[in-house]
Design a protein around this motif. Structure first.
Motif, short mmCIF file in Angstrom:
data_model
loop_
_atom_site.label_atom_id
_atom_site.label_comp_id
_atom_site.label_asym_id
_atom_site.label_seq_id
_atom_site.Cartn_x
_atom_site.Cartn_y
_atom_site.Cartn_z
N ASP A 22 46.28 41.65 41.54
CA ASP A 22 45.35 41.33 42.63
C ASP A 22 43.89 41.32 42.21
OD1 ASP A 22 47.53 41.15 44.22
OD2 ASP A 22 47.29 43.09 45.19
N HIS A 23 43.59 41.55 40.95
CA HIS A 23 42.20 41.53 40.52
C HIS A 23 42.10 40.78 39.19
CE1 HIS A 23 44.07 45.24 38.98
NE2 HIS A 23 43.37 45.02 37.89
N PRO A 24 40.95 40.18 38.93
CA PRO A 24 40.79 39.37 37.71
C PRO A 24 40.87 40.21 36.45
CG PRO A 24 38.99 38.99 39.27
CD PRO A 24 39.73 40.18 39.74
N LEU A 25 41.15 39.55 35.34
CA LEU A 25 41.03 40.20 34.05
C LEU A 25 39.59 40.65 33.85
CD1 LEU A 25 43.11 37.81 31.75
CD2 LEU A 25 43.90 39.77 33.06
N SER A 26 39.42 41.77 33.17
CA SER A 26 38.08 42.31 33.01
C SER A 26 37.83 42.68 31.56
CB SER A 26 37.88 43.55 33.90
OG SER A 26 38.79 44.57 33.54
N GLY A 27 36.59 42.55 31.15
CA GLY A 27 36.21 42.95 29.80
C GLY A 27 36.66 41.98 28.74
N ARG A 28 36.18 42.22 27.53
CA ARG A 28 36.53 41.33 26.42
C ARG A 28 38.00 41.44 26.03
NH1 ARG A 28 32.60 42.14 21.53
NH2 ARG A 28 33.29 44.28 21.82
N SER A 29 38.53 42.68 26.07
CA SER A 29 39.88 42.89 25.54
C SER A 29 40.93 42.18 26.38
CB SER A 29 40.18 44.39 25.47
OG SER A 29 39.35 45.02 24.52
N GLY A 416 46.06 54.80 45.09
CA GLY A 416 46.24 53.49 45.71
C GLY A 416 44.96 52.98 46.35
N ALA A 417 44.23 53.88 47.02
CA ALA A 417 42.95 53.49 47.61
C ALA A 417 41.96 53.08 46.53
CB ALA A 417 42.38 54.64 48.43
N ALA A 418 41.96 53.82 45.42
CA ALA A 418 41.06 53.46 44.32
C ALA A 418 41.41 52.10 43.74
CB ALA A 418 41.13 54.53 43.23
N MET A 419 42.70 51.78 43.71
CA MET A 419 43.11 50.46 43.22
C MET A 419 42.61 49.35 44.15
SD MET A 419 46.99 51.28 41.95
CE MET A 419 47.32 52.43 40.61
N GLU A 420 42.61 49.61 45.46
CA GLU A 420 42.06 48.62 46.39
C GLU A 420 40.57 48.42 46.14
OE1 GLU A 420 43.51 46.69 48.84
OE2 GLU A 420 45.33 47.29 47.80
N ILE A 421 39.87 49.52 45.88
CA ILE A 421 38.44 49.41 45.55
C ILE A 421 38.26 48.64 44.25
CG2 ILE A 421 36.37 50.74 44.96
CD1 ILE A 421 37.47 52.98 46.72
N GLU A 422 39.15 48.90 43.29
CA GLU A 422 39.10 48.16 42.02
C GLU A 422 39.27 46.67 42.26
OE1 GLU A 422 41.39 48.50 37.77
OE2 GLU A 422 42.62 48.38 39.58
N ASP A 423 40.23 46.30 43.12
CA ASP A 423 40.44 44.89 43.42
C ASP A 423 39.18 44.26 43.99
OD1 ASP A 423 43.02 45.22 42.60
OD2 ASP A 423 43.89 45.32 44.60
N ALA A 424 38.57 44.94 44.96
CA ALA A 424 37.38 44.40 45.59
C ALA A 424 36.21 44.34 44.61
CB ALA A 424 37.00 45.25 46.81
N GLY A 425 36.06 45.41 43.82
CA GLY A 425 34.93 45.46 42.90
C GLY A 425 35.03 44.44 41.79
N LEU A 426 36.20 44.35 41.14
CA LEU A 426 36.34 43.42 40.04
C LEU A 426 36.28 41.97 40.51
CD1 LEU A 426 39.04 45.12 37.79
CD2 LEU A 426 36.57 44.99 37.43
N SER A 427 36.77 41.72 41.72
CA SER A 427 36.66 40.36 42.25
C SER A 427 35.20 39.97 42.43
CB SER A 427 37.40 40.27 43.59
OG SER A 427 38.78 40.47 43.41
N LYS A 428 34.38 40.92 42.85
CA LYS A 428 32.96 40.61 43.01
C LYS A 428 32.23 40.52 41.68
CE LYS A 428 32.14 42.43 47.66
NZ LYS A 428 31.29 43.32 48.49
N MET A 429 32.70 41.32 40.70
CA MET A 429 31.99 41.37 39.43
C MET A 429 32.50 40.37 38.41
SD MET A 429 31.29 45.43 38.82
CE MET A 429 33.00 45.92 38.94
N SER A 430 33.59 39.68 38.71
CA SER A 430 34.18 38.76 37.74
C SER A 430 33.22 37.61 37.42
CB SER A 430 35.49 38.20 38.27
OG SER A 430 35.97 37.19 37.43
N HIS A 431 33.14 37.27 36.13
CA HIS A 431 32.34 36.12 35.73
C HIS A 431 32.92 34.82 36.26
CE1 HIS A 431 30.81 38.59 32.05
NE2 HIS A 431 30.22 38.93 33.17
N LEU A 432 34.19 34.88 36.67
CA LEU A 432 34.79 33.69 37.26
C LEU A 432 34.03 33.23 38.51
CD1 LEU A 432 37.11 31.66 37.48
CD2 LEU A 432 38.44 33.42 38.67
N ARG A 433 33.45 34.16 39.24
CA ARG A 433 32.69 33.79 40.44
C ARG A 433 31.47 32.94 40.09
NH1 ARG A 433 33.08 36.52 45.10
NH2 ARG A 433 30.80 36.60 45.31
N LEU A 434 30.86 33.24 38.95
CA LEU A 434 29.73 32.42 38.53
C LEU A 434 30.17 31.01 38.16
CD1 LEU A 434 27.79 35.00 36.33
CD2 LEU A 434 27.45 34.46 38.73
#
Length: 555
Positions: A22-29, A416-434
């Protein structure tokens, strides 16, 4: 009790699977592993992993084989490339339980599995498309098989140990030999040198080395430069000339935080254990001594190596959980053991969860909106239950068991709640949005060429479904002088340098989007040059990667 134990093991084993796609790939690795595996699955080049058109030989191929096979079945998705890590994470939880049950009984095994299942270092790495989760299972498998080979004098277990080492070498290289070193140190400290022969080196070493050696020879024949790459990965990283150089104390916070709550329940010299007793435990030659050595030796080895990553010490988490399970079992039944009070953990856990609650209360409204404030409730529940446990601890085993099991269940909900936050945060921070910003607002005439300048992001290749190379200023200037559509992912500082050196070429671009990375606080921008649009390609890409909100329009 059997039902409770079964539920703990099942829930713990399934925890890494929650929202892994549910969240984009993150980081170089993750980007590199993901795109390399996609290319392997599409080209059929299974011997030499390829990344951005070049051999990618920083790691052996097994993780790429596993991810590429998953991509073949499930398509080029986040779920597919993370699947091997999640499977390995589930196996690890079950493996902890099996080892603990065989050594000390089902209750002890369930306690160890419960501790390991909620460790942050396990939860995070088991949900990432990297090698470490798979290596972790093979590492622990080698330790367990080696222990059985020594104690049961079994050649079969010796072969199983070397089989795990062989697979580990194909996953991550020479680091997979460390479990054998751990077993040797354990036997040496316990005065059992002669028993190292039971590990079966004469038969085992060829078993372990043959697969990786065959792959190395096949690769070197085709790509002689692989030798220099491997030298950089092993020698340069160890001496500090390579990547990921960190200070010597780097693993102290990684272990304390990443292996919580087990680290809040340890017996430690200077705190709650005499040094003489600690040294005696390490030199005991029994299974407890093996667990201690299995925690200490890897931490020491990786501390001495200049190149450090948090994921390197993941294999220490399972031995630590097995060690600490004894303390938890003691706390459930009595307050004194061997004439001393057991270490106190109630207040430690309560204060720690209050801190987590405070972080959630601040981070959610500030970073992710008040709509996710519900995620605070499970964390608050953990704190309340731990307070109840502190106040009612003297009521006996039943009250203690209810308190600890309730705290664990609520901890699972908190993760589980932290994972939901992760989904929201990484979706906003993903370079894909740019990239979406440029795709939506620039009038491309053909598929835009996408490059990175002054930075690297492997995730763009994965999402654009084509190689997105990192280029230098001269190559960028040559591209800028053409007529085709072009997107450049860069930083303001790098773009300022390019503009100073190549002002005419830089003037052909406009700002298409920007974002501030967290936690590095680095600003990332997309510079775009529009052209005539290939409508079919643009519509197809946007259908695959829809934008959930506008970002900023082309100036």
């Amino acid at each position: 009790m059997r039902t409770v134990i079964a539920l703990i093991v099942i829930v713990g084993a399934l925890l890494p699977w929650f929202s892994i796609g549910d969240h984009p790939l993150s980081g170089r690795s993750e980007g590199r592993y993901g795109w390399t595996s996609v290319v392997m699955s599409r080209t059929g080049e299974w011997l030499v992993p390829m990344y951005l058109g070049h051999p990618h030989l920083t790691k052996p191929p097994m993780i790429y084989w596993m991810q590429a096979a998953s991509v073949k079945v499930f398509g080029a998705t986040e779920f597919a490339v993370r699947l091997p890590s999640a499977v390995a994470g589930s196996i690890a939880v079950v493996l902890v339980f099996v080892i603990g049950r065989r050594l000390w009984g089902a209750r002890r095994g369930a306690i160890a599995a419960a501790l390991y299942a909620v460790m942050p270092i396990h939860v995070v790495i088991a949900r990432m498309a990297v090698t470490d989760s798979v290596l972790n299972v093979l590492w622990i498998g080698a330790l367990a098989a080696g222990y059985r080979a020594v104690e049961a004098r079994s050649r079969g277990w010796s072969v199983a140990m070397w089989g795990c080492v062989a697979a580990g070498l194909i996953v991550k290289g020479p680091v997979a030999l460390i479990p054998v070193g751990v077993l040797i140190v354990w036997l040496a400290l316990g005065g059992r040198w002669r028993e190292t022969a039971r590990l079966g080196f004469l038969i085992g070493v060829p078993i372990a080395v043959a697969p990786i050696l065959a792959w190395v020879i096949a690769v070197v024949v085709r790509h002689p430069e692989a030798v220099d790459i491997w030298r950089h990965e092993m020698v340069d990283r160890a001496t500090g000339a390579g990547d990921h150089a960190r200070p010597f104390w780097y693993y102290l916070p990684v272990v304390l935080i990443g292996m919580f709550p087990a680290t809040a329940m340890m017996t430690l010299p200077w705190f709650n254990l005499r040094w003489r007793e600690a040294i005696g435990a390490v030199r005991g030659g029994d299974v407890r001594a093996l667990m201690l050595v299995a925690v200490l030796v890897p931490v020491v080895v990786f501390t001495l190596i200049a190149g450090k990553l948090a994921s390197y010490v993941l294999p220490c988490a399972i031995p630590l959980a097995l060690l600490v399970s004894r303390n938890v079992e003691v706390w459930l039944t009595r307050d004194v053991v061997d004439g001393r009070r057991v270490p106190e953990i109630r207040v430690t856990l309560f204060v720690a969860f209050l801190c987590v609650l405070g972080v959630f209360a601040v981070a959610l409204p500030y970073g992710f909106g008040a709509g996710l404030l519900w995620a605070i409730l499970p964390v608050a529940g953990v704190a309340i239950v731990m307070l109840w446990a502190v106040l009612h601890w003297r009521r006996g085993t039943r009250a203690r068991l209810i308190g600890l099991v309730s705290a664990w269940v609520l901890t699972v909900f908190s993760i589980g709640a932290a994972m939901e936050i992760e989904d929201a945060g990484l979706s906003k921070m993903s370079h894909l949005r740019l990239v979406r910003s440029a795709m939506e607002h620039l009038e491309f005439g053909a598929a835009p060429a996408a490059v990175t300048y002054g930075m690297e992001d492997g995730t763009l290749s994965f999402y654009l479904e084509e190689d997105v190379p990192r280029i230098g200023s001269r190559d960028l200037a040559l591209l800028a002088g053409g007529d085709g559509a072009l997107m450049v992912l860069t930083t303001p500082e790098a773009w300022a340098r390019f503009s100073e050196r190549w002002p005419n070429e830089a003037a052909r671009f406009g700002l298409a989007g920007e974002r501030v990375d967290w936690p590095t606080a680095q600003t990332v921008i997309v510079m775009g040059r529009p052209g005539a649009m290939d409508g079919a390609r643009r519509r197809s890409w946007l259908e695959i990667h829809p934008s959930d909100e506008p970002i900023r329009k082309w100036d």
